[in-house]
Design a protein around this motif. Structure first.
Motif, PDB file in Angstrom:
ATOM      1  N   LEU A   1       7.522 -55.093  11.258  1.00  0.00           N
ATOM      2  CA  LEU A   1       8.498 -54.135  11.786  1.00  0.00           C
ATOM      3  C   LEU A   1       7.813 -52.802  12.134  1.00  0.00           C
ATOM      4  O   LEU A   1       8.084 -52.198  13.178  1.00  0.00           O
ATOM      5  CB  LEU A   1       9.629 -53.907  10.767  1.00  0.00           C
ATOM      6  CG  LEU A   1      10.586 -55.092  10.574  1.00  0.00           C
ATOM      7  CD1 LEU A   1      11.497 -54.872   9.356  1.00  0.00           C
ATOM      8  CD2 LEU A   1      11.449 -55.333  11.819  1.00  0.00           C
ATOM      9  N   ARG A   2       6.876 -52.383  11.285  1.00  0.00           N
ATOM     10  CA  ARG A   2       6.203 -51.092  11.522  1.00  0.00           C
ATOM     11  C   ARG A   2       5.329 -51.150  12.769  1.00  0.00           C
ATOM     12  O   ARG A   2       5.404 -50.280  13.642  1.00  0.00           O
ATOM     13  CB  ARG A   2       5.354 -50.761  10.281  1.00  0.00           C
ATOM     14  CG  ARG A   2       4.748 -49.388  10.304  1.00  0.00           C
ATOM     15  CD  ARG A   2       4.118 -49.036   8.957  1.00  0.00           C
ATOM     16  NE  ARG A   2       2.886 -49.756   8.673  1.00  0.00           N
ATOM     17  CZ  ARG A   2       2.669 -50.494   7.598  1.00  0.00           C
ATOM     18  NH1 ARG A   2       3.611 -50.641   6.701  1.00  0.00           N
ATOM     19  NH2 ARG A   2       1.502 -51.097   7.411  1.00  0.00           N
ATOM     20  N   GLY A   3       4.524 -52.225  12.877  1.00  0.00           N
ATOM     21  CA  GLY A   3       3.622 -52.344  14.027  1.00  0.00           C
ATOM     22  C   GLY A   3       4.389 -52.480  15.328  1.00  0.00           C
ATOM     23  O   GLY A   3       4.056 -51.858  16.341  1.00  0.00           O
ATOM     24  N   ALA A   4       5.442 -53.290  15.305  1.00  0.00           N
ATOM     25  CA  ALA A   4       6.239 -53.502  16.521  1.00  0.00           C
ATOM     26  C   ALA A   4       6.901 -52.193  16.934  1.00  0.00           C
ATOM     27  O   ALA A   4       6.886 -51.818  18.119  1.00  0.00           O
ATOM     28  CB  ALA A   4       7.298 -54.583  16.261  1.00  0.00           C
ATOM     29  N   ASP A   5       7.426 -51.466  15.978  1.00  0.00           N
ATOM     30  CA  ASP A   5       8.101 -50.199  16.270  1.00  0.00           C
ATOM     31  C   ASP A   5       7.132 -49.219  16.945  1.00  0.00           C
ATOM     32  O   ASP A   5       7.474 -48.543  17.918  1.00  0.00           O
ATOM     33  CB  ASP A   5       8.652 -49.622  14.959  1.00  0.00           C
ATOM     34  CG  ASP A   5       9.498 -48.396  15.214  1.00  0.00           C
ATOM     35  OD1 ASP A   5      10.414 -48.496  16.052  1.00  0.00           O
ATOM     36  OD2 ASP A   5       9.241 -47.341  14.594  1.00  0.00           O
ATOM     37  N   LYS A   6       5.907 -49.157  16.436  1.00  0.00           N
ATOM     38  CA  LYS A   6       4.913 -48.224  17.013  1.00  0.00           C
ATOM     39  C   LYS A   6       4.647 -48.561  18.479  1.00  0.00           C
ATOM     40  O   LYS A   6       4.352 -47.683  19.287  1.00  0.00           O
ATOM     41  CB  LYS A   6       3.602 -48.314  16.227  1.00  0.00           C
ATOM     42  CG  LYS A   6       3.645 -47.684  14.851  1.00  0.00           C
ATOM     43  CD  LYS A   6       2.526 -46.640  14.713  1.00  0.00           C
ATOM     44  CE  LYS A   6       2.701 -45.769  13.477  1.00  0.00           C
ATOM     45  NZ  LYS A   6       2.173 -46.345  12.254  1.00  0.00           N
ATOM     46  N   LEU A   7       4.745 -49.840  18.835  1.00  0.00           N
ATOM     47  CA  LEU A   7       4.439 -50.262  20.216  1.00  0.00           C
ATOM     48  C   LEU A   7       5.693 -50.361  21.091  1.00  0.00           C
ATOM     49  O   LEU A   7       5.611 -50.785  22.242  1.00  0.00           O
ATOM     50  CB  LEU A   7       3.740 -51.629  20.194  1.00  0.00           C
ATOM     51  CG  LEU A   7       2.381 -51.680  19.483  1.00  0.00           C
ATOM     52  CD1 LEU A   7       1.833 -53.096  19.495  1.00  0.00           C
ATOM     53  CD2 LEU A   7       1.394 -50.720  20.143  1.00  0.00           C
ATOM     54  N   GLY A   8       6.839 -50.052  20.523  1.00  0.00           N
ATOM     55  CA  GLY A   8       8.082 -50.147  21.313  1.00  0.00           C
ATOM     56  C   GLY A   8       8.538 -51.583  21.524  1.00  0.00           C
ATOM     57  O   GLY A   8       9.281 -51.888  22.464  1.00  0.00           O
ATOM     58  N   ILE A   9       8.090 -52.496  20.642  1.00  0.00           N
ATOM     59  CA  ILE A   9       8.512 -53.906  20.733  1.00  0.00           C
ATOM     60  C   ILE A   9       9.683 -54.110  19.765  1.00  0.00           C
ATOM     61  O   ILE A   9       9.589 -53.722  18.597  1.00  0.00           O
ATOM     62  CB  ILE A   9       7.342 -54.846  20.340  1.00  0.00           C
ATOM     63  CG1 ILE A   9       6.199 -54.706  21.343  1.00  0.00           C
ATOM     64  CG2 ILE A   9       7.811 -56.290  20.231  1.00  0.00           C
ATOM     65  CD1 ILE A   9       4.906 -55.378  20.898  1.00  0.00           C
TER      66      ILE A   9
END
Ligand SMILES: Cc1cc2nc3c(=O)[nH]c(=O)nc-3n(C[C@H](O)[C@H](O)[C@H](O)COP(=O)(O)OP(=O)(O)OC[C@H]3O[C@@H](n4cnc5c(N)ncnc54)[C@H](O)[C@@H]3O)c2cc1C
Ligand code: SF4
Length: 553
Positions: A195-203
């Motif tokens: 969730l954190r990584g996706a959020d940072k990339l706008g995914i």
């Protein structure tokens, strides 16, 4: 029709399980109806997994005399299963299968299950729907095939099965947007990383959808987040037909005949109609008479059984006059990327299925490939983690180092929609199994589109883990989820069964498992397999009154 009483009125399984701390209603099994081989029952089903069990339960409810034969045991979670990776090997179908092609699919470990409940006994538990586009990829994208039915025809069955498993998850924004009957589970370390990584990339990534009880459902308890979903959930929190459909089927007069290996579907040489199945139980050859037969043995074993059921009327295999049996077998490309974090992730402390993204599911006109992929948390336990590291080429002291660092790793998996190709198929090998039957030979080769998809999925997963703070990422290539091999189509020149799963060649023979899927999307298939089987059962039951089926007889 989604309230608990409404679900219970349609399928009482969860309420038929004991609530005294044990997992199996032994009374139901002891009192189970038992048909004689000489009884001409309404329907005999081969295989008691995702597709076969739903058929069994639905038609027992419709008053049919119905029995499901399964090659494997009738599991008792209390005594047969252990929360241990190495100790769970007996859940898998490990009979020999021959593999071939330029990109052969490894077999013999946990590709498919053996025993009542089928592969869902040890499946992860993800239960996404297919997207509407999956049903018309030929029209939309010029690849794959159009199904003979549209998404709208399956929607009510998706809803029914989601309520019966039941499924927990956030509101789903992709495909046909929809909600789930149960709220999303809390996530563990691996889900948080995704969730954190996706959020940072706008995914966009969402929690779910998983067929794991969140709360209490009937007598099934809440998940305890110990992460042994792929070993057969001893708690009864994760859905499999053993607990979601079989108890109700037994209570309604169905028979489950375990340890019964079907060797041949019999047909009348004069009429061309199915008459029952030959099977071996306790070393004895037997024959169950039936007015109709449904084959639901999984994508490899179903085409194999049809090919092994050749006769003078069907010399090239049952339903194979147009050389369609075994073809268009699909497997999803499943690259798996792990990332290392300084902080502890402890990915084993939650169910492996937690968070998914279907952001890349559909064809992107800006890309040089068609169709897409989904991304999910996978959370391998230590042995599977060792396999991941070893597949990267690490061995000896390096492997030991990665193993002792296990708690710092997070792991994502992609499901890439590898295309349905006619030359990817099951045929019969020279080699025989312990019953003297030719084993399946599965030949598989990827096309350029498949490879481009796997590369794209790998790159997105590596970006997500880096964005979440990983200092090292390692990716391996894998496969997941076999479907196809006896696909549905508009006519017998393009497939084996029609939209109701009825075979073109033999009017009283149905195929009701993952073999009938013409495309696979990048969704995990079990929910769709169950929905297709529930729809086929409705079609059959619609023509039946009090155990006197009129359809196909
Ligand atoms: C490790 C793993 C993880 C998975 N995770 C997911 C997931 O998260 N979500 C998802 O949707 N899917 C998942 N799957 C896939 C899913 O479990 C299968 O796609 C699904 O169960 C297939 O349903 P089926 O009815 O075609 O066959 P099965 O469920 O495999 O049932 C077939 C049954 O037929 C029996 N059988 C076969 N041949 C014969 C014969 N000749 N005579 C008698 N019996 C026979 C077998 O013993 C078996 O019980 C996973 C699979 C694996 C292996
Ligand atoms: S994590 Fe939950 S669903 Fe998975 S095995 Fe444990 S109790 Fe069952």
């Amino acid at each position: 029709m989604g309230s608990r009483p409404a679900v219970r009125a349609r399928n009482e399984s969860a309420w038929l399980l004991p609530n005294d701390g044990t997992r199996t209603n032994h009374r139901l099994r002891v009192d189970m109806r038992q048909f004689a081989d000489s009884d001409e029952i309404d329907l005999v089903i081969v295989g008691c997994g995702a597709g076969g069990s739903v058929m069994l339960q639905r038609l027992a409810r419709a008053g049919w005399k119905v029995a499901a034969l399964d090659a494997g045991p009738f599991w008792d979670p209390d005594t047969d299963w252990v929360s241990d990776e190495a100790g769970s090997h007996q859940l898998y179908w490990t009979d020999p299968r021959v593999i071939a092609g330029t990109d052969p699919v490894p077999m013999g470990s946990n590709n498919s299950g053996r025993g009542v409940g089928g592969s869902m006994v040890h499946y992860a538990g993800y239960t996404p729907r297919f997207h509407p586009s999956d049903f018309m990829t030929r029209t939309l994208d010029g690849v794959g095939a159009d199904w003979p039915l549209h998404y709208a025809a399956l929607r009510p069955y998706y809803e029914q099965i989601e309520q019966e498993l039941p499924v927990a998850g956030e509101r789903w924004p992709w495909g046909d947007p929809h909600g789930y009957p149960y709220r999303p589970h809390p996530v563990g370390g691996n889900g948080e990383v995704f969730l954190r990584g996706a959020d940072k990339l706008g995914i966009t990534a969402k929690v779910g959808p998983v067929a794991i009880v969140n709360g209490r459902f009937g007598n099934r308890p809440h998940c305890i987040y110990r992460g042994f979903c792929l070993q057969g959930c001893k708690v009864n929190a994760k859905a499999s037909p053993l607990i979601t459909h079989i108890p109700d089927a037994l209570a309604r007069g169905a028979e489950v005949r375990a340890d019964a290996m079907v060797t041949h579907v019999a047909t009348d040489e004069r009429t061309g109609r199915a008459t029952g199945v030959h099977y071996v139980r306790n070393g004895k050859e037997r024959f169950q008479r039936a007015r109709m037969v449904a084959v639901a043995g999984y994508s490899i074993e179903t085409p194999r059984l049809l090919l092994n059921s050749a006769s003078s009327r069907f010399p090239d295999g049952l339903c194979n006059d147009f050389d369609q049996v075994g073809r268009y077998l699909m497997v999803q490309g499943a690259p798996q990327t792990a990332g290392r974090f300084d902080a502890e992730v402890r990915m084993y402390k939650a169910p492996p299925p937690e968070v998914s993204s279907e952001e890349f599911y559909e064809t992107d006109p800006g890309k040089d490939y068609k169709r897409g992929f989904s991304i999910q948390t996978v959370s391998p336990l230590p042995i599977t983690w060792a396999e991941h590291v070893a597949a990267q080429g690490h061995w000896g002291s390096a492997l030991r180092e990665y193993m002792s660092d296990y708690v710092h790793w997070s792991c994502l998996g992609a499901l890439c929609e590898f295309l349905a190709l006619p030359e990817n198929r099951v045929t019969l090998a020279e080699e025989k199994d312990s019953y003297g039957l030719p084993v399946a030979r599965f030949s598989y080769s990827q096309c350029d589109n498949d490879r481009a998809l796997a590369r794209a999925a790998q790159s997105v997963m590596e970006d997500i883990l880096h964005a979440a703070g990983a200092d090292e990422v390692i990716t391996i290539q894998r496969y997941a989820h076999l479907v196809g091999g006896a696909r549905m189509a508009l006519d017998e020149r393009h497939g084996v069964v029609d939209e109701n799963c009825r075979s073109f060649a033999v009017p009283n023979l149905y195929i009701t498992d993952g073999s009938v899927l013409p495309t696979q999307g990048s969704a995990n298939p079990a929910l769709t397999i169950m929905a297709v089987a529930a729809r086929a059962a409705d079609h059959l039951a619609g023509g039946a009154t009090g155990g006197t089926p009129t359809e196909g007889t």
